[in-house]
Design a protein around this motif. Sequence first.
Motif, PDB file in Angstrom:
ATOM      1  N   ALA A   1      -9.000   1.127 -13.011  1.00 37.30           N
ATOM      2  CA  ALA A   1      -8.432   0.389 -11.879  1.00 37.30           C
ATOM      3  C   ALA A   1      -7.713   1.390 -10.988  1.00 37.30           C
ATOM      4  CB  ALA A   1      -7.470  -0.679 -12.375  1.00 37.30           C
ATOM      5  N   LEU A   2      -8.203   1.532  -9.771  1.00 42.67           N
ATOM      6  CA  LEU A   2      -7.586   2.465  -8.824  1.00 42.67           C
ATOM      7  C   LEU A   2      -6.799   1.646  -7.803  1.00 42.67           C
ATOM      8  CD1 LEU A   2     -10.574   4.933  -8.288  1.00 42.67           C
ATOM      9  CD2 LEU A   2      -8.618   5.157  -9.819  1.00 42.67           C
ATOM     10  N   LEU A   3      -5.516   1.872  -7.748  1.00 36.66           N
ATOM     11  CA  LEU A   3      -4.652   1.035  -6.911  1.00 36.66           C
ATOM     12  C   LEU A   3      -4.166   1.802  -5.685  1.00 36.66           C
ATOM     13  CD1 LEU A   3      -2.465  -0.592  -9.718  1.00 36.66           C
ATOM     14  CD2 LEU A   3      -4.620  -1.401  -8.756  1.00 36.66           C
ATOM     15  N   THR A   4      -3.913   1.066  -4.627  1.00 34.28           N
ATOM     16  CA  THR A   4      -3.259   1.688  -3.464  1.00 34.28           C
ATOM     17  C   THR A   4      -2.010   0.885  -3.134  1.00 34.28           C
ATOM     18  OG1 THR A   4      -4.451   0.345  -1.854  1.00 34.28           O
ATOM     19  CG2 THR A   4      -5.420   2.471  -2.390  1.00 34.28           C
ATOM     20  N   LYS A   5      -1.038   1.577  -2.636  1.00 29.30           N
ATOM     21  CA  LYS A   5       0.228   0.924  -2.311  1.00 29.30           C
ATOM     22  C   LYS A   5       0.019  -0.095  -1.188  1.00 29.30           C
ATOM     23  CE  LYS A   5       5.021   2.142  -1.669  1.00 29.30           C
ATOM     24  NZ  LYS A   5       5.962   3.230  -1.506  1.00 29.30           N
ATOM     25  N   ARG A   6      -0.849   0.264  -0.250  1.00 30.37           N
ATOM     26  CA  ARG A   6      -1.068  -0.625   0.888  1.00 30.37           C
ATOM     27  C   ARG A   6      -1.579  -1.998   0.425  1.00 30.37           C
ATOM     28  NH1 ARG A   6      -3.562   1.026   6.565  1.00 30.37           N
ATOM     29  NH2 ARG A   6      -2.906   3.047   5.810  1.00 30.37           N
ATOM     30  N   GLU A   7      -2.520  -2.001  -0.492  1.00 32.06           N
ATOM     31  CA  GLU A   7      -3.059  -3.282  -0.987  1.00 32.06           C
ATOM     32  C   GLU A   7      -1.996  -4.041  -1.775  1.00 32.06           C
ATOM     33  OE1 GLU A   7      -5.832  -4.835  -0.331  1.00 32.06           O
ATOM     34  OE2 GLU A   7      -6.252  -3.196   1.049  1.00 32.06           O
ATOM     35  N   LEU A   8      -1.273  -3.307  -2.631  1.00 35.74           N
ATOM     36  CA  LEU A   8      -0.285  -3.988  -3.486  1.00 35.74           C
ATOM     37  C   LEU A   8       0.901  -4.512  -2.685  1.00 35.74           C
ATOM     38  CD1 LEU A   8      -0.002  -1.848  -6.734  1.00 35.74           C
ATOM     39  CD2 LEU A   8      -1.352  -3.874  -6.337  1.00 35.74           C
ATOM     40  N   SER A   9       1.093  -3.966  -1.489  1.00 36.54           N
ATOM     41  CA  SER A   9       2.257  -4.400  -0.722  1.00 36.54           C
ATOM     42  C   SER A   9       2.023  -5.771  -0.090  1.00 36.54           C
ATOM     43  CB  SER A   9       2.624  -3.368   0.339  1.00 36.54           C
ATOM     44  OG  SER A   9       1.617  -3.332   1.303  1.00 36.54           O
ATOM     45  N   HIS A  10       0.792  -6.257  -0.137  1.00 32.49           N
ATOM     46  CA  HIS A  10       0.556  -7.636   0.287  1.00 32.49           C
ATOM     47  C   HIS A  10       0.549  -8.505  -0.956  1.00 32.49           C
ATOM     48  CE1 HIS A  10      -0.175  -6.323   4.300  1.00 32.49           C
ATOM     49  NE2 HIS A  10      -0.936  -5.368   3.807  1.00 32.49           N
ATOM     50  N   ARG A  11       1.229  -9.585  -0.849  1.00 33.94           N
ATOM     51  CA  ARG A  11       1.379 -10.457  -2.026  1.00 33.94           C
ATOM     52  C   ARG A  11       0.018 -10.807  -2.621  1.00 33.94           C
ATOM     53  NH1 ARG A  11       4.348 -11.720  -6.002  1.00 33.94           N
ATOM     54  NH2 ARG A  11       4.599 -13.893  -6.521  1.00 33.94           N
ATOM     55  N   GLY A  12      -0.989 -11.027  -1.764  1.00 39.31           N
ATOM     56  CA  GLY A  12      -2.329 -11.393  -2.242  1.00 39.31           C
ATOM     57  C   GLY A  12      -2.940 -10.277  -3.071  1.00 39.31           C
ATOM     58  N   GLY A  13      -2.833  -9.051  -2.554  1.00 40.35           N
ATOM     59  CA  GLY A  13      -3.375  -7.897  -3.270  1.00 40.35           C
ATOM     60  C   GLY A  13      -2.656  -7.689  -4.588  1.00 40.35           C
ATOM     61  N   TYR A  14      -1.357  -7.887  -4.560  1.00 43.89           N
ATOM     62  CA  TYR A  14      -0.521  -7.725  -5.756  1.00 43.89           C
ATOM     63  C   TYR A  14      -0.967  -8.717  -6.833  1.00 43.89           C
ATOM     64  CZ  TYR A  14       3.973  -7.646  -8.358  1.00 43.89           C
ATOM     65  OH  TYR A  14       4.952  -7.560  -9.310  1.00 43.89           O
ATOM     66  N   LEU A  15      -1.163  -9.957  -6.399  1.00 42.87           N
ATOM     67  CA  LEU A  15      -1.548 -10.979  -7.383  1.00 42.87           C
ATOM     68  C   LEU A  15      -2.959 -10.725  -7.916  1.00 42.87           C
ATOM     69  CD1 LEU A  15       0.035 -14.158  -5.754  1.00 42.87           C
ATOM     70  CD2 LEU A  15       0.840 -12.893  -7.756  1.00 42.87           C
ATOM     71  N   ASN A  16      -3.854 -10.239  -7.049  1.00 44.29           N
ATOM     72  CA  ASN A  16      -5.213  -9.922  -7.509  1.00 44.29           C
ATOM     73  C   ASN A  16      -5.186  -8.829  -8.559  1.00 44.29           C
ATOM     74  OD1 ASN A  16      -6.658 -11.710  -6.027  1.00 44.29           O
ATOM     75  ND2 ASN A  16      -7.040 -10.310  -4.328  1.00 44.29           N
ATOM     76  N   ALA A  17      -4.416  -7.777  -8.283  1.00 43.06           N
ATOM     77  CA  ALA A  17      -4.333  -6.663  -9.238  1.00 43.06           C
ATOM     78  C   ALA A  17      -3.757  -7.169 -10.554  1.00 43.06           C
ATOM     79  CB  ALA A  17      -3.460  -5.551  -8.677  1.00 43.06           C
ATOM     80  N   ARG A  18      -2.721  -7.979 -10.444  1.00 42.47           N
ATOM     81  CA  ARG A  18      -2.080  -8.526 -11.648  1.00 42.47           C
ATOM     82  C   ARG A  18      -3.069  -9.362 -12.464  1.00 42.47           C
ATOM     83  NH1 ARG A  18       2.735 -10.687 -13.891  1.00 42.47           N
ATOM     84  NH2 ARG A  18       2.407 -12.845 -14.437  1.00 42.47           N
ATOM     85  N   ASN A  19      -3.777 -10.258 -11.761  1.00 39.88           N
ATOM     86  CA  ASN A  19      -4.731 -11.116 -12.478  1.00 39.88           C
ATOM     87  C   ASN A  19      -5.810 -10.295 -13.158  1.00 39.88           C
ATOM     88  OD1 ASN A  19      -3.387 -13.355 -11.747  1.00 39.88           O
ATOM     89  ND2 ASN A  19      -4.710 -13.869 -10.010  1.00 39.88           N
ATOM     90  N   THR A  20      -6.306  -9.281 -12.451  1.00 28.49           N
ATOM     91  CA  THR A  20      -7.384  -8.470 -13.033  1.00 28.49           C
ATOM     92  C   THR A  20      -6.885  -7.745 -14.281  1.00 28.49           C
ATOM     93  OG1 THR A  20      -8.252  -8.141 -10.824  1.00 28.49           O
ATOM     94  CG2 THR A  20      -9.097  -6.675 -12.530  1.00 28.49           C
ATOM     95  N   ILE A  21      -5.725  -7.120 -14.181  1.00 24.91           N
ATOM     96  CA  ILE A  21      -5.230  -6.350 -15.331  1.00 24.91           C
ATOM     97  C   ILE A  21      -4.933  -7.285 -16.513  1.00 24.91           C
ATOM     98  CG2 ILE A  21      -3.441  -4.753 -16.152  1.00 24.91           C
ATOM     99  CD1 ILE A  21      -3.199  -3.801 -13.217  1.00 24.91           C
TER     100      ILE A  21
END
Length: 387
Positions: free
Chosen positions: A117-137
Amino acid sequence: MDKNKRTASKAPLAKRSGQYRRLVIKLGTNLLTGGTGSLDIPTMTGLVDQVAELHRQGLEIVLVSSGSIAAGRDKLGINSDRKDIPFRQVMAAVGQGRLMHNYEQLFDRHGIVVAQALLTKRELSHRGGYLNARNTILSLLSLHVVPIINENDVLATDEIREEKFGDNDNLSAMVANLVDADLLILLSDVHGLYTSDPRKDPKARLIPVVKRIDAEIEGMAGGAGTSHGTGGMATKIEAAKLATRSAIAVVITEGSIPNVITRLAEGEPVGTLFLPTGTKLESRQRWMISRLASRGKIVIDDGAAAALKKRKGSLLPAGIKDTEREFRRGDMVDIVDQQGCRIACGMSNYSAEEIQTIKGAQSKEIMSLLGYEYGAEVVHRNNLVVL
Ligand code: GLU
Protein backbone atom coordinates in the motif's frame (compact mmCIF):
# COMPACT_ATOMS: atom_id res chain seq x y z
CA MET A 1 -17.06 -16.11 10.24
CA ASP A 2 -13.46 -16.62 11.16
CA LYS A 3 -13.98 -14.17 13.97
CA ASN A 4 -14.29 -17.02 16.46
CA LYS A 5 -11.29 -18.77 15.01
CA ARG A 6 -9.19 -15.63 15.45
CA THR A 7 -10.33 -15.08 18.98
CA ALA A 8 -9.38 -18.63 19.78
CA SER A 9 -5.95 -18.34 18.23
CA LYS A 10 -5.29 -15.14 20.15
CA ALA A 11 -6.22 -16.49 23.56
CA PRO A 12 -2.82 -17.93 24.55
CA LEU A 13 -1.06 -14.70 23.66
CA ALA A 14 -3.64 -12.58 25.42
CA LYS A 15 -2.82 -14.54 28.55
CA ARG A 16 0.91 -14.12 28.07
CA SER A 17 1.33 -10.43 27.35
CA GLY A 18 -2.27 -9.34 27.40
CA GLN A 19 -1.50 -5.95 26.02
CA TYR A 20 -1.06 -5.77 22.29
CA ARG A 21 -3.36 -6.88 19.56
CA ARG A 22 -2.53 -4.66 16.59
CA LEU A 23 1.04 -3.52 15.91
CA VAL A 24 2.53 -1.11 13.40
CA ILE A 25 6.25 -1.71 12.88
CA LYS A 26 8.41 0.80 11.06
CA LEU A 27 11.59 -0.52 9.48
CA GLY A 28 14.05 2.22 8.63
CA THR A 29 16.51 2.35 5.74
CA ASN A 30 19.62 2.13 7.93
CA LEU A 31 18.28 -1.01 9.55
CA LEU A 32 17.27 -2.68 6.28
CA THR A 33 20.59 -1.91 4.64
CA GLY A 34 22.74 -2.54 7.71
CA GLY A 35 24.23 0.89 7.02
CA THR A 36 25.41 -0.20 3.55
CA GLY A 37 24.03 0.94 0.23
CA SER A 38 21.91 -2.14 -0.44
CA LEU A 39 19.16 -4.19 1.19
CA ASP A 40 20.61 -6.62 3.70
CA ILE A 41 18.74 -9.88 3.14
CA PRO A 42 19.86 -11.65 6.35
CA THR A 43 18.59 -8.67 8.37
CA MET A 44 15.29 -8.63 6.47
CA THR A 45 14.96 -12.39 6.97
CA GLY A 46 15.38 -12.06 10.74
CA LEU A 47 12.77 -9.31 10.93
CA VAL A 48 10.27 -11.14 8.73
CA ASP A 49 10.68 -14.33 10.78
CA GLN A 50 9.74 -12.43 13.94
CA VAL A 51 6.73 -10.83 12.29
CA ALA A 52 5.68 -14.27 11.05
CA GLU A 53 5.90 -15.63 14.60
CA LEU A 54 3.56 -12.92 15.91
CA HIS A 55 1.25 -13.43 12.95
CA ARG A 56 1.04 -17.11 13.84
CA GLN A 57 0.07 -16.12 17.36
CA GLY A 58 -2.85 -14.11 15.98
CA LEU A 59 -1.52 -10.57 16.23
CA GLU A 60 -2.33 -8.13 13.47
CA ILE A 61 0.81 -6.55 12.01
CA VAL A 62 1.22 -3.64 9.62
CA LEU A 63 4.72 -2.92 8.34
CA VAL A 64 5.85 0.52 7.26
CA SER A 65 9.01 -0.10 5.30
CA SER A 66 11.57 2.31 3.96
CA GLY A 67 14.35 1.16 1.69
CA SER A 68 12.94 1.74 -1.78
CA ILE A 69 15.31 4.57 -2.56
CA ALA A 70 18.34 2.64 -1.31
CA ALA A 71 17.21 -0.42 -3.30
CA GLY A 72 16.77 1.66 -6.46
CA ARG A 73 20.16 3.27 -6.09
CA ASP A 74 21.75 -0.12 -5.59
CA LYS A 75 19.95 -1.69 -8.55
CA LEU A 76 21.06 1.08 -10.88
CA GLY A 77 24.56 1.07 -9.45
CA ILE A 78 24.35 4.76 -8.57
CA ASN A 79 26.51 5.87 -5.68
CA SER A 80 25.31 9.44 -5.54
CA ASP A 81 24.07 10.76 -2.22
CA ARG A 82 21.69 13.19 -3.96
CA LYS A 83 18.68 14.00 -1.80
CA ASP A 84 16.61 16.08 -4.24
CA ILE A 85 13.06 14.96 -4.87
CA PRO A 86 13.26 14.15 -8.63
CA PHE A 87 16.25 11.86 -8.01
CA ARG A 88 14.55 10.17 -5.05
CA GLN A 89 11.39 9.65 -7.12
CA VAL A 90 13.28 7.82 -9.84
CA MET A 91 15.18 5.67 -7.33
CA ALA A 92 11.98 4.85 -5.44
CA ALA A 93 10.23 3.84 -8.67
CA VAL A 94 13.01 1.35 -9.39
CA GLY A 95 13.49 0.19 -5.82
CA GLN A 96 9.94 -0.24 -4.52
CA GLY A 97 9.39 -3.33 -6.69
CA ARG A 98 12.65 -4.81 -5.54
CA LEU A 99 11.81 -4.16 -1.91
CA MET A 100 8.42 -5.84 -2.24
CA HIS A 101 9.90 -8.73 -4.19
CA ASN A 102 12.18 -9.46 -1.24
CA TYR A 103 9.37 -9.21 1.30
CA GLU A 104 7.12 -11.42 -0.79
CA GLN A 105 9.77 -14.14 -1.01
CA LEU A 106 10.59 -13.95 2.69
CA PHE A 107 6.95 -14.08 3.82
CA ASP A 108 6.17 -16.85 1.31
CA ARG A 109 8.43 -19.13 3.35
CA HIS A 110 5.88 -18.77 6.15
CA GLY A 111 2.83 -19.03 3.92
CA ILE A 112 1.94 -15.42 4.70
CA VAL A 113 0.44 -13.17 2.04
CA VAL A 114 1.64 -9.57 1.87
CA ALA A 115 0.10 -6.52 0.24
CA GLN A 116 1.67 -3.28 -0.91
CA ALA A 117 0.00 0.00 0.00
CA LEU A 118 1.62 3.22 -1.17
CA LEU A 119 0.12 6.25 0.52
CA THR A 120 0.32 9.96 -0.18
CA LYS A 121 -0.36 12.71 2.28
CA ARG A 122 -2.49 14.56 -0.25
CA GLU A 123 -4.95 11.67 -0.57
CA LEU A 124 -5.05 10.98 3.17
CA SER A 125 -5.71 14.61 3.94
CA HIS A 126 -9.18 14.25 2.46
CA ARG A 127 -11.53 12.47 4.76
CA GLY A 128 -12.69 10.22 1.88
CA GLY A 129 -9.16 9.14 1.02
CA TYR A 130 -8.39 8.58 4.69
CA LEU A 131 -11.41 6.35 5.14
CA ASN A 132 -10.61 4.40 1.96
CA ALA A 133 -7.07 3.72 3.12
CA ARG A 134 -8.35 2.72 6.54
CA ASN A 135 -10.96 0.36 5.11
CA THR A 136 -8.46 -1.26 2.77
CA ILE A 137 -5.86 -1.85 5.47
CA LEU A 138 -8.41 -3.16 7.95
CA SER A 139 -9.86 -5.49 5.29
CA LEU A 140 -6.37 -6.81 4.54
CA LEU A 141 -5.83 -7.49 8.24
CA SER A 142 -9.11 -9.34 8.49
CA LEU A 143 -7.87 -11.57 5.65
CA HIS A 144 -4.64 -12.22 7.65
CA VAL A 145 -2.59 -10.37 5.04
CA VAL A 146 0.41 -8.33 6.21
CA PRO A 147 0.14 -4.85 4.63
CA ILE A 148 3.51 -3.30 3.78
CA ILE A 149 3.24 0.44 3.52
CA ASN A 150 5.51 3.12 2.15
CA GLU A 151 5.01 6.65 0.96
CA ASN A 152 4.27 6.84 -2.74
CA ASP A 153 7.49 8.73 -3.39
CA VAL A 154 6.84 8.82 -7.13
CA LEU A 155 3.75 10.98 -6.67
CA ALA A 156 4.43 12.85 -3.46
CA THR A 157 6.43 15.89 -4.37
CA ASP A 158 5.79 18.86 -2.21
CA GLU A 159 7.71 18.91 1.07
CA ILE A 160 7.58 22.66 1.29
CA ARG A 161 3.79 22.92 1.21
CA GLU A 162 3.73 20.04 3.70
CA GLU A 163 2.06 17.76 1.16
CA LYS A 164 4.64 15.03 1.63
CA PHE A 165 5.26 12.95 4.76
CA GLY A 166 8.95 13.08 3.92
CA ASP A 167 9.95 10.51 6.48
CA ASN A 168 8.49 7.17 7.40
CA ASP A 169 8.56 7.95 11.13
CA ASN A 170 5.70 10.36 10.65
CA LEU A 171 4.02 8.13 8.09
CA SER A 172 4.07 5.20 10.51
CA ALA A 173 2.52 7.30 13.28
CA MET A 174 -0.26 8.32 10.91
CA VAL A 175 -0.76 4.68 9.93
CA ALA A 176 -0.86 3.60 13.59
CA ASN A 177 -3.43 6.30 14.15
CA LEU A 178 -5.35 5.29 11.03
CA VAL A 179 -5.70 1.64 12.00
CA ASP A 180 -6.04 2.33 15.72
CA ALA A 181 -2.98 0.26 16.67
CA ASP A 182 -2.03 -0.56 20.27
CA LEU A 183 1.71 -0.40 19.73
CA LEU A 184 3.97 1.41 17.27
CA ILE A 185 7.54 0.13 17.07
CA LEU A 186 10.06 2.40 15.37
CA LEU A 187 13.06 0.27 14.49
CA SER A 188 16.25 1.88 13.33
CA ASP A 189 19.94 1.78 14.18
CA VAL A 190 19.70 3.66 17.48
CA HIS A 191 19.07 1.84 20.74
CA GLY A 192 16.60 4.39 22.07
CA LEU A 193 16.39 7.93 23.40
CA TYR A 194 19.45 9.04 25.37
CA THR A 195 19.93 12.02 27.65
CA SER A 196 22.50 13.25 25.13
CA ASP A 197 24.12 11.95 21.95
CA PRO A 198 25.81 8.64 22.97
CA ARG A 199 28.20 8.89 20.00
CA LYS A 200 29.68 12.04 21.51
CA ASP A 201 28.96 11.87 25.22
CA PRO A 202 30.19 8.85 27.25
CA LYS A 203 27.87 9.92 30.08
CA ALA A 204 24.77 9.66 27.90
CA ARG A 205 22.08 7.54 29.59
CA LEU A 206 19.30 5.59 27.91
CA ILE A 207 15.82 6.69 28.97
CA PRO A 208 13.80 3.49 29.37
CA VAL A 209 10.34 5.05 29.79
CA VAL A 210 8.93 8.43 28.78
CA LYS A 211 5.65 9.30 30.46
CA ARG A 212 5.05 12.48 28.54
CA ILE A 213 6.89 14.16 25.68
CA ASP A 214 7.70 17.67 26.86
CA ALA A 215 10.20 20.33 25.84
CA GLU A 216 12.99 18.58 27.78
CA ILE A 217 12.46 15.29 25.92
CA GLU A 218 12.25 17.14 22.61
CA GLY A 219 15.52 18.88 23.47
CA MET A 220 17.23 15.52 23.99
CA ALA A 221 16.18 14.40 20.52
CA GLY A 222 18.19 17.11 18.78
CA GLY A 223 17.84 17.23 15.04
CA ALA A 224 20.48 14.89 13.72
CA GLY A 225 19.59 12.45 10.99
CA THR A 226 21.45 9.31 10.03
CA SER A 227 23.37 8.68 6.86
CA HIS A 228 20.99 6.83 4.53
CA GLY A 229 17.52 7.36 5.99
CA THR A 230 15.49 10.52 6.22
CA GLY A 231 14.37 10.67 9.82
CA GLY A 232 16.49 11.32 12.89
CA MET A 233 15.54 11.18 16.56
CA ALA A 234 13.58 14.43 16.21
CA THR A 235 11.16 12.98 13.66
CA LYS A 236 10.80 9.85 15.80
CA ILE A 237 9.83 11.94 18.81
CA GLU A 238 7.38 13.89 16.69
CA ALA A 239 5.88 10.62 15.53
CA ALA A 240 5.76 9.30 19.11
CA LYS A 241 3.94 12.44 20.19
CA LEU A 242 1.19 11.95 17.66
CA ALA A 243 0.77 8.25 18.39
CA THR A 244 0.85 8.49 22.19
CA ARG A 245 -1.79 11.23 22.05
CA SER A 246 -4.05 8.69 20.33
CA ALA A 247 -3.50 6.18 23.16
CA ILE A 248 -0.90 4.17 21.24
CA ALA A 249 2.25 3.01 23.07
CA VAL A 250 5.44 3.67 21.12
CA VAL A 251 8.87 2.04 21.31
CA ILE A 252 11.99 3.43 19.68
CA THR A 253 14.82 0.96 19.46
CA GLU A 254 17.39 -0.87 17.40
CA GLY A 255 16.15 -3.41 14.91
CA SER A 256 19.30 -5.53 15.06
CA ILE A 257 18.73 -6.60 18.69
CA PRO A 258 17.98 -10.35 18.63
CA ASN A 259 14.23 -11.08 18.64
CA VAL A 260 13.48 -7.45 19.37
CA ILE A 261 10.00 -7.54 17.81
CA THR A 262 8.78 -10.66 19.57
CA ARG A 263 10.27 -9.50 22.86
CA LEU A 264 8.56 -6.11 22.63
CA ALA A 265 5.26 -7.73 21.75
CA GLU A 266 5.53 -9.73 24.96
CA GLY A 267 5.97 -6.53 26.91
CA GLU A 268 9.69 -6.90 27.57
CA PRO A 269 11.41 -3.52 28.04
CA VAL A 270 13.83 -2.82 25.19
CA GLY A 271 14.92 0.65 24.05
CA THR A 272 12.66 3.56 25.01
CA LEU A 273 8.96 3.09 25.68
CA PHE A 274 6.67 6.11 25.34
CA LEU A 275 3.51 5.61 27.33
CA PRO A 276 0.17 6.59 25.82
CA THR A 277 -0.91 10.00 27.09
CA GLY A 278 -4.34 10.39 25.57
CA THR A 279 -7.44 8.39 25.97
CA LYS A 280 -8.78 6.52 22.96
CA LEU A 281 -10.10 9.10 20.55
CA GLU A 282 -12.92 8.57 18.16
CA SER A 283 -11.92 8.15 14.54
CA ARG A 284 -12.79 11.72 13.54
CA GLN A 285 -10.68 13.16 16.35
CA ARG A 286 -7.76 10.92 15.38
CA TRP A 287 -8.00 12.27 11.87
CA MET A 288 -8.09 15.81 13.25
CA ILE A 289 -4.92 15.42 15.30
CA SER A 290 -3.09 13.46 12.62
CA ARG A 291 -2.18 16.74 10.89
CA LEU A 292 -3.45 15.22 7.70
CA ALA A 293 -6.48 17.41 7.71
CA SER A 294 -4.70 20.63 8.58
CA ARG A 295 -5.07 23.44 6.03
CA GLY A 296 -3.29 26.18 7.96
CA LYS A 297 -2.25 27.52 11.33
CA ILE A 298 -3.54 29.94 13.93
CA VAL A 299 -0.84 31.45 16.15
CA ILE A 300 -2.04 32.30 19.65
CA ASP A 301 -0.64 34.24 22.60
CA ASP A 302 0.55 32.75 25.90
CA GLY A 303 -2.69 33.45 27.75
CA ALA A 304 -4.79 31.66 25.16
CA ALA A 305 -2.26 28.79 25.06
CA ALA A 306 -2.47 28.35 28.84
CA ALA A 307 -6.28 28.41 28.72
CA LEU A 308 -6.41 25.78 25.97
CA LYS A 309 -3.92 23.54 27.78
CA LYS A 310 -6.27 23.48 30.77
CA ARG A 311 -8.64 21.91 28.25
CA LYS A 312 -11.33 24.40 28.96
CA GLY A 313 -12.94 26.92 26.72
CA SER A 314 -12.92 27.82 23.07
CA LEU A 315 -10.44 29.84 21.07
CA LEU A 316 -11.58 33.46 20.88
CA PRO A 317 -10.24 36.18 18.56
CA ALA A 318 -8.71 38.07 21.52
CA GLY A 319 -5.99 35.44 21.98
CA ILE A 320 -5.01 35.24 18.30
CA LYS A 321 -1.78 36.80 17.05
CA ASP A 322 -1.63 35.62 13.44
CA THR A 323 -2.52 33.03 10.84
CA GLU A 324 -0.35 31.02 8.44
CA ARG A 325 -1.43 29.82 5.00
CA GLU A 326 -4.82 30.40 3.46
CA PHE A 327 -7.74 28.43 4.86
CA ARG A 328 -11.49 28.72 4.66
CA ARG A 329 -14.26 28.70 7.22
CA GLY A 330 -14.83 25.05 8.17
CA ASP A 331 -11.25 23.98 7.45
CA MET A 332 -9.15 22.09 9.98
CA VAL A 333 -6.26 24.13 11.39
CA ASP A 334 -3.34 23.64 13.75
CA ILE A 335 -3.27 25.96 16.75
CA VAL A 336 0.31 26.84 17.66
CA ASP A 337 1.94 29.05 20.28
CA GLN A 338 4.35 31.83 19.42
CA GLN A 339 7.29 29.42 19.55
CA GLY A 340 5.56 27.34 16.85
CA CYS A 341 4.70 24.49 19.22
CA ARG A 342 1.44 22.77 18.27
CA ILE A 343 -1.03 22.97 21.14
CA ALA A 344 -4.30 21.90 19.61
CA CYS A 345 -6.14 21.47 16.37
CA GLY A 346 -9.67 22.12 15.41
CA MET A 347 -12.18 23.39 12.90
CA SER A 348 -12.10 27.12 12.27
CA ASN A 349 -15.32 29.10 12.16
CA TYR A 350 -13.58 31.86 10.27
CA SER A 351 -11.28 31.97 7.22
CA ALA A 352 -7.65 33.07 7.52
CA GLU A 353 -8.58 36.34 5.85
CA GLU A 354 -11.38 37.01 8.34
CA ILE A 355 -9.13 36.13 11.28
CA GLN A 356 -6.59 38.65 10.05
CA THR A 357 -9.30 41.31 10.51
CA ILE A 358 -10.60 40.17 13.91
CA LYS A 359 -7.39 38.93 15.59
CA GLY A 360 -6.77 40.51 18.98
CA ALA A 361 -10.33 41.92 19.13
CA GLN A 362 -13.09 41.14 21.58
CA SER A 363 -15.76 38.77 20.30
CA LYS A 364 -18.42 41.48 20.53
CA GLU A 365 -16.44 43.52 18.00
CA ILE A 366 -16.59 40.83 15.29
CA MET A 367 -19.84 42.19 13.86
CA SER A 368 -18.56 45.72 13.44
CA LEU A 369 -15.21 44.56 12.04
CA LEU A 370 -16.58 42.09 9.48
CA GLY A 371 -20.16 43.26 9.03
CA TYR A 372 -21.35 39.73 9.91
CA GLU A 373 -20.38 37.01 12.37
CA TYR A 374 -20.39 33.24 12.73
CA GLY A 375 -20.29 33.24 16.51
CA ALA A 376 -18.01 34.46 19.29
CA GLU A 377 -15.51 31.59 18.94
CA VAL A 378 -12.92 31.20 16.21
CA VAL A 379 -12.62 27.52 17.16
CA HIS A 380 -15.41 26.18 19.34
CA ARG A 381 -14.34 23.77 22.08
CA ASN A 382 -16.60 21.05 20.64
CA ASN A 383 -14.50 21.13 17.48
CA LEU A 384 -11.16 21.27 19.25
CA VAL A 385 -8.68 18.59 20.31
CA VAL A 386 -5.93 19.69 22.70
CA LEU A 387 -2.69 17.78 22.31
N1 GLU B 1 10.07 6.38 1.46
C1 GLU B 1 11.49 6.32 1.58
C2 GLU B 1 12.06 5.02 1.01
O1 GLU B 1 11.34 4.08 0.76
C3 GLU B 1 11.93 6.35 3.03
C4 GLU B 1 11.70 7.60 3.78
C5 GLU B 1 12.46 7.50 5.11
O2 GLU B 1 13.63 7.14 5.09
O3 GLU B 1 11.89 7.78 6.15
O4 GLU B 1 13.25 4.92 0.78
